[in-house]
Design a protein around this motif. Structure first.
Motif, PDB file in Angstrom:
ATOM      1  N   TRP A 165       0.872  -1.185   0.000  1.00  0.00           N
ATOM      2  CA  TRP A 165       0.000   0.000   0.000  1.00  0.00           C
ATOM      3  C   TRP A 165       0.902   1.227   0.000  1.00  0.00           C
ATOM      4  CZ3 TRP A 165      -5.543  -0.168   1.296  1.00  0.00           C
ATOM      5  CH2 TRP A 165      -6.128   1.116   1.311  1.00  0.00           C
ATOM      6  N   LEU A 166       0.698   2.105  -0.987  1.00  0.00           N
ATOM      7  CA  LEU A 166       1.504   3.316  -1.129  1.00  0.00           C
ATOM      8  C   LEU A 166       0.625   4.529  -0.866  1.00  0.00           C
ATOM      9  CD1 LEU A 166       3.412   2.341  -4.405  1.00  0.00           C
ATOM     10  CD2 LEU A 166       4.193   2.047  -2.042  1.00  0.00           C
ATOM     11  N   ALA A 167       0.811   5.130   0.302  1.00  0.00           N
ATOM     12  CA  ALA A 167       0.021   6.306   0.687  1.00  0.00           C
ATOM     13  C   ALA A 167       0.864   7.562   0.475  1.00  0.00           C
ATOM     14  CB  ALA A 167      -0.415   6.190   2.146  1.00  0.00           C
ATOM     15  N   MET A 168       0.389   8.426  -0.421  1.00  0.00           N
ATOM     16  CA  MET A 168       1.112   9.659  -0.727  1.00  0.00           C
ATOM     17  C   MET A 168       0.657  10.756   0.225  1.00  0.00           C
ATOM     18  SD  MET A 168       0.826   9.328  -4.880  1.00  0.00           S
ATOM     19  CE  MET A 168       1.962  10.681  -5.279  1.00  0.00           C
ATOM     20  N   LYS A 169       1.631  11.364   0.899  1.00  0.00           N
ATOM     21  CA  LYS A 169       1.344  12.389   1.897  1.00  0.00           C
ATOM     22  C   LYS A 169       2.212  13.621   1.640  1.00  0.00           C
ATOM     23  CE  LYS A 169      -1.601  10.138   4.583  1.00  0.00           C
ATOM     24  NZ  LYS A 169      -2.931  10.690   4.932  1.00  0.00           N
ATOM     25  N   GLY A 170       1.815  14.726   2.260  1.00  0.00           N
ATOM     26  CA  GLY A 170       2.631  15.927   2.222  1.00  0.00           C
ATOM     27  C   GLY A 170       3.698  15.827   3.306  1.00  0.00           C
ATOM     28  N   LYS A 171       3.441  16.473   4.429  1.00  0.00           N
ATOM     29  CA  LYS A 171       4.428  16.406   5.515  1.00  0.00           C
ATOM     30  C   LYS A 171       4.432  15.018   6.146  1.00  0.00           C
ATOM     31  CE  LYS A 171       1.287  18.597   8.882  1.00  0.00           C
ATOM     32  NZ  LYS A 171       0.778  17.396   9.495  1.00  0.00           N
ATOM     33  N   HIS A 172       5.498  14.718   6.868  1.00  0.00           N
ATOM     34  CA  HIS A 172       5.636  13.414   7.522  1.00  0.00           C
ATOM     35  C   HIS A 172       4.416  13.174   8.416  1.00  0.00           C
ATOM     36  CE1 HIS A 172       7.120  10.237  10.098  1.00  0.00           C
ATOM     37  NE2 HIS A 172       8.193  10.105   9.333  1.00  0.00           N
ATOM     38  N   PRO A 173       3.697  12.058   8.221  1.00  0.00           N
ATOM     39  CA  PRO A 173       2.424  11.845   8.923  1.00  0.00           C
ATOM     40  C   PRO A 173       2.608  11.233  10.317  1.00  0.00           C
ATOM     41  CG  PRO A 173       2.783  10.065   7.397  1.00  0.00           C
ATOM     42  CD  PRO A 173       3.980  10.987   7.262  1.00  0.00           C
ATOM     43  N   GLU A 174       3.479  11.818  11.102  1.00  0.00           N
ATOM     44  CA  GLU A 174       3.818  11.248  12.409  1.00  0.00           C
ATOM     45  C   GLU A 174       2.578  10.966  13.248  1.00  0.00           C
ATOM     46  OE1 GLU A 174       6.154   9.545  14.993  1.00  0.00           O
ATOM     47  OE2 GLU A 174       7.133  10.656  13.386  1.00  0.00           O
ATOM     48  N   GLU A 175       1.646  11.925  13.253  1.00  0.00           N
ATOM     49  CA  GLU A 175       0.473  11.804  14.123  1.00  0.00           C
ATOM     50  C   GLU A 175      -0.514  10.743  13.631  1.00  0.00           C
ATOM     51  OE1 GLU A 175      -0.415  14.542  10.839  1.00  0.00           O
ATOM     52  OE2 GLU A 175       1.268  14.345  12.225  1.00  0.00           O
ATOM     53  N   GLU A 176      -0.348  10.277  12.388  1.00  0.00           N
ATOM     54  CA  GLU A 176      -1.264   9.268  11.854  1.00  0.00           C
ATOM     55  C   GLU A 176      -0.784   7.837  12.091  1.00  0.00           C
ATOM     56  OE1 GLU A 176      -2.562   9.770   7.833  1.00  0.00           O
ATOM     57  OE2 GLU A 176      -2.447  11.954   7.922  1.00  0.00           O
ATOM     58  N   LEU A 177       0.473   7.659  12.427  1.00  0.00           N
ATOM     59  CA  LEU A 177       1.055   6.310  12.464  1.00  0.00           C
ATOM     60  C   LEU A 177       0.396   5.428  13.518  1.00  0.00           C
ATOM     61  CD1 LEU A 177       4.835   7.156  11.947  1.00  0.00           C
ATOM     62  CD2 LEU A 177       3.099   6.577  10.231  1.00  0.00           C
ATOM     63  N   ALA A 178       0.042   6.021  14.637  1.00  0.00           N
ATOM     64  CA  ALA A 178      -0.581   5.226  15.709  1.00  0.00           C
ATOM     65  C   ALA A 178      -1.953   4.714  15.310  1.00  0.00           C
ATOM     66  CB  ALA A 178      -0.689   6.059  16.982  1.00  0.00           C
ATOM     67  N   GLY A 179      -2.556   5.311  14.274  1.00  0.00           N
ATOM     68  CA  GLY A 179      -3.888   4.911  13.850  1.00  0.00           C
ATOM     69  C   GLY A 179      -3.914   3.757  12.866  1.00  0.00           C
ATOM     70  N   VAL A 180      -2.741   3.275  12.462  1.00  0.00           N
ATOM     71  CA  VAL A 180      -2.708   2.136  11.530  1.00  0.00           C
ATOM     72  C   VAL A 180      -3.343   0.928  12.223  1.00  0.00           C
ATOM     73  CG1 VAL A 180      -1.202   0.537  10.279  1.00  0.00           C
ATOM     74  CG2 VAL A 180      -0.690   2.991  10.297  1.00  0.00           C
ATOM     75  N   PRO A 181      -4.365   0.329  11.642  1.00  0.00           N
ATOM     76  CA  PRO A 181      -5.129  -0.720  12.337  1.00  0.00           C
ATOM     77  C   PRO A 181      -4.362  -2.030  12.456  1.00  0.00           C
ATOM     78  CG  PRO A 181      -5.998  -0.388  10.134  1.00  0.00           C
ATOM     79  CD  PRO A 181      -4.973   0.671  10.337  1.00  0.00           C
ATOM     80  N   PRO A 182      -4.777  -2.884  13.365  1.00  0.00           N
ATOM     81  CA  PRO A 182      -4.164  -4.209  13.501  1.00  0.00           C
ATOM     82  C   PRO A 182      -4.216  -4.963  12.183  1.00  0.00           C
ATOM     83  CG  PRO A 182      -5.650  -3.790  15.330  1.00  0.00           C
ATOM     84  CD  PRO A 182      -5.858  -2.674  14.355  1.00  0.00           C
ATOM     85  N   GLY A 183      -3.167  -5.737  11.925  1.00  0.00           N
ATOM     86  CA  GLY A 183      -3.097  -6.475  10.674  1.00  0.00           C
ATOM     87  C   GLY A 183      -2.289  -5.776   9.603  1.00  0.00           C
ATOM     88  N   PHE A 184      -1.956  -4.508   9.846  1.00  0.00           N
ATOM     89  CA  PHE A 184      -1.146  -3.741   8.903  1.00  0.00           C
ATOM     90  C   PHE A 184       0.051  -3.137   9.633  1.00  0.00           C
ATOM     91  CE2 PHE A 184      -5.438  -3.700   7.211  1.00  0.00           C
ATOM     92  CZ  PHE A 184      -5.239  -4.036   5.883  1.00  0.00           C
ATOM     93  N   GLU A 185       1.130  -2.905   8.892  1.00  0.00           N
ATOM     94  CA  GLU A 185       2.310  -2.290   9.489  1.00  0.00           C
ATOM     95  C   GLU A 185       2.949  -1.336   8.493  1.00  0.00           C
ATOM     96  OE1 GLU A 185       4.921  -5.480  10.477  1.00  0.00           O
ATOM     97  OE2 GLU A 185       5.175  -6.146   8.396  1.00  0.00           O
ATOM     98  N   VAL A 186       3.532  -0.264   9.023  1.00  0.00           N
ATOM     99  CA  VAL A 186       4.272   0.667   8.178  1.00  0.00           C
ATOM    100  C   VAL A 186       5.661   0.073   7.939  1.00  0.00           C
ATOM    101  CG1 VAL A 186       5.276   2.971   8.011  1.00  0.00           C
ATOM    102  CG2 VAL A 186       2.985   2.670   8.985  1.00  0.00           C
ATOM    103  N   ARG A 187       5.984  -0.153   6.682  1.00  0.00           N
ATOM    104  CA  ARG A 187       7.269  -0.763   6.334  1.00  0.00           C
ATOM    105  C   ARG A 187       8.359   0.295   6.158  1.00  0.00           C
ATOM    106  NH1 ARG A 187       5.152  -5.332   3.461  1.00  0.00           N
ATOM    107  NH2 ARG A 187       4.274  -6.668   5.097  1.00  0.00           N
ATOM    108  N   ALA A 188       7.970   1.428   5.611  1.00  0.00           N
ATOM    109  CA  ALA A 188       8.953   2.487   5.340  1.00  0.00           C
ATOM    110  C   ALA A 188       8.225   3.792   5.107  1.00  0.00           C
ATOM    111  CB  ALA A 188       9.798   2.127   4.113  1.00  0.00           C
TER     112      ALA A 188
END
Length: 215
Positions: A165-188
């Motif tokens: 999954w490739l999510a295009m964002k503007g600024k670094h989405p630091e505040e959104e990372l904790a909201g990634v639901p179970p079953g998914f992980e941020v790889r990079a």
């Protein structure tokens, strides 16, 4: 108003800056897409970007910046709007099955006209809410479409087990990372340097937990 030659120079400079090698005729087809978008935009207000030179940088080159991270044989572009990044990716890397998804009827009408007039093989458009789309895809792209939590809640079912999954964002989405639901992980999280586009650009690479790296 920029001439086509000036737009081509700007586009080629952007592609070179990204270090990309595109198939022959890609630049011409990308400019044909930009011209079609500008023509429709005058009537249907498909994008807030009006200036053709800005369209080249903020739509075409910005979309192409994620090309090195796109993988697999099938791709869904969620909340694609007028086809971003899906149509530039289809032109730059043909041969992949691509589904462009948007809930807005006039944008989907434009997408279907773009697919027809640009002869984009393997590309189709669906007018649908993301949560109602069926199927699974090796790669999913989403450009400024929603928070990470929302886009995965609505569209997570569309990602194959080993998909990216490739999510295009503007600024670094630091505040959104904790909201990634179970079953998914941020790889990079990659910072993208997009020429002639002001502000920060980031790409968040997400996969399912317990599966391969995907990129």
């Amino acid at each position: 108003m920029s001439s086509r030659h000036e737009l081509q120079t700007r586009l080629e400079r952007g592609i070179a800056s990204l270090g990309l090698q595109l198939p022959a005729a890609s630049v011409e087809r990308l400019l044909d897409y930009q011209a079609l978008l500008a023509r429709w935009n005058a009537t249907y207000n498909l994008t807030a970007v009006r200036d053709p030179a800005d369209m080249v940088s903020r739509h075409l080159v910005d979309s192409l910046a994620i090309l090195p991270y796109v993988q697999g044989q099938t791709l869904a572009d969620l909340g694609t709007g007028p086809g971003l990044p899906g149509i530039p990716l289809a032109i730059a890397a043909p041969g992949r099955e691509i589904l462009l998804v948007d809930s807005n009827g006039k944008k989907v009408r434009f997408l279907r006209e773009a697919i027809r007039s640009l002869k984009l093989e393997g590309v189709r458009a669906a007018q649908s809410r993301v949560e109602e789309v069926e199927g699974q895809f090796d790669c999913i792209t989403a450009r400024a479409f929603a928070s990470l939590a929302d886009m995965l809640a609505w569209g997570g079912h569309l990602l194959t087990n080993n998909g990216t999954w490739l999510a295009m964002k503007g600024k670094h989405p630091e505040e959104e990372l904790a909201g990634v639901p179970p079953g998914f992980e941020v790889r990079a999280i990659h910072r993208l340097e997009v020429p002639d586009v002001g502000g920060e650009r980031h790409l968040v690479v997400i996969g399912r937990t317990g599966h391969g790296s995907g990129c």
